[in-house]
Write a protein that holds these residues in place. Structure first.
Motif, mmCIF file in Angstrom:
data_model
loop_
_atom_site.group_PDB
_atom_site.id
_atom_site.type_symbol
_atom_site.label_atom_id
_atom_site.label_comp_id
_atom_site.label_asym_id
_atom_site.label_seq_id
_atom_site.Cartn_x
_atom_site.Cartn_y
_atom_site.Cartn_z
ATOM 1 N N ALA A 238 32.494 49.676 44.793
ATOM 2 C CA ALA A 238 33.179 50.898 44.361
ATOM 3 C C ALA A 238 32.956 51.133 42.880
ATOM 4 C CB ALA A 238 34.666 50.798 44.670
ATOM 5 N N GLY A 239 31.786 50.742 42.390
ATOM 6 C CA GLY A 239 31.482 50.945 40.980
ATOM 7 C C GLY A 239 31.828 49.734 40.136
ATOM 8 N N ASP A 240 31.909 49.956 38.835
ATOM 9 C CA ASP A 240 32.135 48.873 37.879
ATOM 10 C C ASP A 240 33.509 48.219 38.079
ATOM 11 O OD1 ASP A 240 29.679 49.476 36.778
ATOM 12 O OD2 ASP A 240 30.543 50.751 35.193
ATOM 13 N N LEU A 241 33.614 46.961 37.612
ATOM 14 C CA LEU A 241 34.901 46.272 37.548
ATOM 15 C C LEU A 241 35.466 46.538 36.162
ATOM 16 C CD1 LEU A 241 33.174 44.668 39.755
ATOM 17 C CD2 LEU A 241 34.759 42.788 39.326
ATOM 18 N N ASP A 242 36.512 47.329 36.092
ATOM 19 C CA ASP A 242 37.058 47.752 34.804
ATOM 20 C C ASP A 242 38.582 47.643 34.830
ATOM 21 O OD1 ASP A 242 37.647 48.896 32.375
ATOM 22 O OD2 ASP A 242 36.462 50.698 32.673
ATOM 23 N N THR A 243 39.111 46.801 33.932
ATOM 24 C CA THR A 243 40.554 46.628 33.761
ATOM 25 C C THR A 243 41.207 46.230 35.079
ATOM 26 O OG1 THR A 243 40.371 48.460 32.183
ATOM 27 C CG2 THR A 243 42.562 47.612 32.617
ATOM 28 N N ILE A 244 40.752 45.108 35.623
ATOM 29 C CA ILE A 244 41.310 44.607 36.882
ATOM 30 C C ILE A 244 41.446 43.087 36.831
ATOM 31 C CG2 ILE A 244 40.274 46.489 38.231
ATOM 32 C CD1 ILE A 244 38.308 44.317 39.304
ATOM 33 N N VAL A 245 42.152 42.568 37.823
ATOM 34 C CA VAL A 245 42.312 41.126 38.022
ATOM 35 C C VAL A 245 41.822 40.772 39.417
ATOM 36 C CG1 VAL A 245 43.952 39.211 38.190
ATOM 37 C CG2 VAL A 245 44.312 41.022 36.490
ATOM 38 N N VAL A 277 38.211 42.565 32.221
ATOM 39 C CA VAL A 277 38.623 41.987 33.498
ATOM 40 C C VAL A 277 39.016 40.526 33.305
ATOM 41 C CG1 VAL A 277 37.072 43.506 34.789
ATOM 42 C CG2 VAL A 277 36.320 41.199 34.192
ATOM 43 N N ARG A 278 39.885 40.082 34.183
ATOM 44 C CA ARG A 278 40.174 38.657 34.292
ATOM 45 C C ARG A 278 39.844 38.233 35.712
ATOM 46 N NH1 ARG A 278 45.453 35.336 35.380
ATOM 47 N NH2 ARG A 278 44.520 33.265 35.261
ATOM 48 N N ILE A 279 38.943 37.262 35.825
ATOM 49 C CA ILE A 279 38.593 36.709 37.125
ATOM 50 C C ILE A 279 39.028 35.249 37.149
ATOM 51 C CG2 ILE A 279 36.733 36.148 38.733
ATOM 52 C CD1 ILE A 279 35.203 38.539 37.592
ATOM 53 N N TYR A 280 39.957 34.933 38.022
ATOM 54 C CA TYR A 280 40.441 33.568 38.212
ATOM 55 C C TYR A 280 39.923 33.119 39.573
ATOM 56 C CZ TYR A 280 43.857 29.724 38.503
ATOM 57 O OH TYR A 280 44.471 28.493 38.621
ATOM 58 N N GLY A 281 38.632 32.817 39.598
ATOM 59 C CA GLY A 281 37.981 32.491 40.854
ATOM 60 C C GLY A 281 36.485 32.426 40.675
ATOM 61 N N THR A 282 35.746 32.784 41.710
ATOM 62 C CA THR A 282 34.282 32.759 41.705
ATOM 63 C C THR A 282 33.783 34.114 42.188
ATOM 64 O OG1 THR A 282 34.249 30.378 42.190
ATOM 65 C CG2 THR A 282 32.230 31.625 42.634
ATOM 66 N N GLU A 296 31.897 43.495 26.470
ATOM 67 C CA GLU A 296 32.965 43.454 25.476
ATOM 68 C C GLU A 296 33.991 42.352 25.716
ATOM 69 O OE1 GLU A 296 34.723 47.002 24.112
ATOM 70 O OE2 GLU A 296 32.805 47.899 23.575
ATOM 71 N N GLN A 297 34.917 42.555 26.662
ATOM 72 C CA GLN A 297 35.997 41.594 26.839
ATOM 73 C C GLN A 297 36.146 41.211 28.312
ATOM 74 O OE1 GLN A 297 38.490 44.563 24.791
ATOM 75 N NE2 GLN A 297 39.607 42.799 23.973
ATOM 76 N N CYS A 298 36.078 39.912 28.569
ATOM 77 C CA CYS A 298 36.307 39.379 29.911
ATOM 78 C C CYS A 298 36.821 37.953 29.769
ATOM 79 C CB CYS A 298 35.026 39.352 30.748
ATOM 80 S SG CYS A 298 34.302 40.961 31.112
ATOM 81 N N PHE A 299 37.653 37.557 30.685
ATOM 82 C CA PHE A 299 38.046 36.156 30.778
ATOM 83 C C PHE A 299 37.785 35.715 32.204
ATOM 84 C CE2 PHE A 299 41.669 32.891 31.009
ATOM 85 C CZ PHE A 299 40.826 31.859 30.614
ATOM 86 N N ILE A 300 36.772 34.873 32.382
ATOM 87 C CA ILE A 300 36.348 34.431 33.706
ATOM 88 C C ILE A 300 36.401 32.912 33.757
ATOM 89 C CG2 ILE A 300 34.498 34.463 35.418
ATOM 90 C CD1 ILE A 300 33.446 37.013 34.104
ATOM 91 N N ALA A 301 37.104 32.378 34.746
ATOM 92 C CA ALA A 301 37.185 30.931 34.953
ATOM 93 C C ALA A 301 37.428 30.685 36.431
ATOM 94 C CB ALA A 301 38.310 30.325 34.121
ATOM 95 N N PRO A 302 36.820 29.650 37.021
ATOM 96 C CA PRO A 302 36.988 29.415 38.455
ATOM 97 C C PRO A 302 38.407 28.968 38.797
ATOM 98 C CG PRO A 302 35.755 27.620 37.449
ATOM 99 C CD PRO A 302 35.919 28.665 36.397
ATOM 100 N N ALA A 340 51.810 38.503 39.597
ATOM 101 C CA ALA A 340 52.023 37.630 40.747
ATOM 102 C C ALA A 340 50.717 37.463 41.515
ATOM 103 C CB ALA A 340 53.098 38.224 41.649
ATOM 104 N N GLY A 341 50.392 36.210 41.861
ATOM 105 C CA GLY A 341 49.147 35.922 42.560
ATOM 106 C C GLY A 341 48.001 35.539 41.664
ATOM 107 N N ALA A 342 48.198 35.698 40.335
ATOM 108 C CA ALA A 342 47.135 35.347 39.377
ATOM 109 C C ALA A 342 47.755 34.710 38.138
ATOM 110 C CB ALA A 342 46.328 36.576 39.001
#
Length: 432
Positions: A238-245, A277-282, A296-302, A340-342
């Protein structure tokens, strides 16, 4: 006569008084002696109880340790599979106690998803119980599959099968492990740290050891991408990942949830970017021939420490601006990144008061080429089946835990089923 009879009575009274005083004194001494004896007996009994309690605690501790070792031995004797230990044991249920060495030991196995038998690669917590007298001791350790030795490439901050180029005036900081290529290092700028390459060209420098020629380190097995795709929950593009968790319990892009936080996106021949975006996963991205931009800004960790953070089939632009924007800040972006959930560091909330590092942690695996135009921070290991071009001063920091606990698919025996205790996880637990 009256005077004669009164004197003897006075003498008798005095003698009786002296005898009474002596009797009281003797009685007092006897009472004191008795009290001393009783106190001594009480102290002796206390010391005996203390000695017994200490002995019971030591015995209980040894039994708890033996229980953990007994559990891991049973796992290795009866590997996963039909009729294996995952089907023979119940999750979070204590085993029947065994009498041993003047006490009892037992254990329980806990899979964090609540099901022991659903995935042979799931790590499992072992709780060992030791009981002796009134003493109870609990030890805990995490068991994971024995996947053999980590890939040699995990002992680098950056490794590529193609050319590694550091452009003139740019700096690649390699902390904790070398930057590496199986082919040519084009060194126009500098490397702060060690570097390994089959060959070198350019007038740039390395502050550490420059090993040329170096033995090839190779790349991950070809089935890794498909294996994680099979584990993932697919998201409709659905397009770019922007401002999501994205997390095991949170999906703000759209679609279902995945208990391990593994999500798959096929872009359908379109570029895609990840921003704020914040990705708490893979995250697994299928974009062959296209570009995936970390912007620019992302926090990604498995979520799972034995999974990578990002796998991409396609080209990647690492555009995190960590020098100019070191934090992903909720109050600036006006978005809650630990709902909640993240949770973050074990905490979820509903406010906009938190900040997160602007970085990627863990393994980034790219089946394609990588360009680095911004000064980002990456903690772990970047593995590239292609070339890497560094056009900014970027920082890579190695995570030694990758060597102790390599992600599934990134070791010499990725399909291993035998279990072993994961280093650094053994600790005492509070008694129930």
């Amino acid at each position: 006569m009256a005077m004669a009879t009164s004197k003897p009575r006075l003498c008798i009274t005095a003698r009786h008084t002296r005898r009474g005083s002596v009797y009281l004194a003797v009685l007092g001494v006897a009472m004191i002696a008795t009290m001393c004896v009783l106190a001594g007996m009480h102290v002796a009994r206390g010391r005996l109880r203390g000695t017994q309690n200490d002995s019971d605690r030591r015995r209980a501790r040894l039994l708890a340790t033996a229980a953990v070792e007994h559990a891991i031995s049973l796992m290795r004797q009866n590997p996963s599979g039909a009729g294996g230990w995952r089907n023979a044991q119940f999750n979070n249920i204590e085993s029947a106690p065994l009498d041993l060495g003047g006490g009892r030991m037992s254990f329980k196995l806990v899979d964090e998803d609540g099901i022991l038998s659903d995935d042979s690669t799931d790590p499992v917590w072992i709780y060992g119980y030791g009981r002796a007298g009134k003493a109870v001791w609990v030890e805990r350790a995490k068991a994971r599959t024995d996947r053999g030795l980590p890939l040699e490439a995990l002992n680098t901050v950056v490794h590529c099968s193609g050319t590694l180029e550091i452009k003139t005036g740019m700096t690649l900081t390699a902390t904790g492990a070398p930057a590496s290529t199986d082919t040519i290092l084009l060194l126009g700028g500098q490397i702060l740290g060690d570097a390994h390459a089959a060959a070198k060209s350019g007038t740039g420098t390395a502050s550490g050891t420059l090993l040329v020629p170096a033995a090839k380190k190779g790349v991950p097995f070809p089935n890794v991408f498909d294996d994680y795709k099979a584990r993932a929950t697919q998201l409709a593009f659905a397009g770019d990942l922007d401002t999501i968790v994205l997390a095991p319990g949170r999906n703000e892009y759209g679609g279902g949830l995945n208990a391990d936080g593994v999500y798959y996106i096929a872009t359908g021949g379109t570029d895609i970017s990840l921003s704020k975006v914040r990705i708490y996963g893979t995250l697994v991205i299928d974009a062959p021939g296209r570009t995936v931009t970390l912007d620019e800004q992302c926090f990604i960790a498995p979520f799972r420490e034995d999974f990578p953070a990002l796998i991409v089939k396609g080209n990647v632009e690492l555009g995190l601006k960590a020098s100019a924007k070191p934090l992903l800040q909720e109050n600036t972006i006006r978005h809650n990144f630990n709902p909640a959930g993240a949770p973050y560091l074990g905490t979820a909330d509903i406010d906009l008061a938190d900040s997160y590092p602007n970085e990627v942690r863990g393994v980034i695996h790219v089946i394609g080429n990588v360009s680095i135009p911004e000064r980002g921070v990456y903690r772990g290991s970047l593995l590239v089946q292609g070339s890497v071009s560094v056009a900014a001063s970027v920082q890579f920091i190695h995570d030694s835990e990758l060597l102790m606990n390599p992600p599934i698919g990134y070791s010499s025996d990725p399909d291993g089923v035998l279990m072993l205790i994961q280093s650094g996880t053994w600790a005492r637990e509070p008694s129930p």
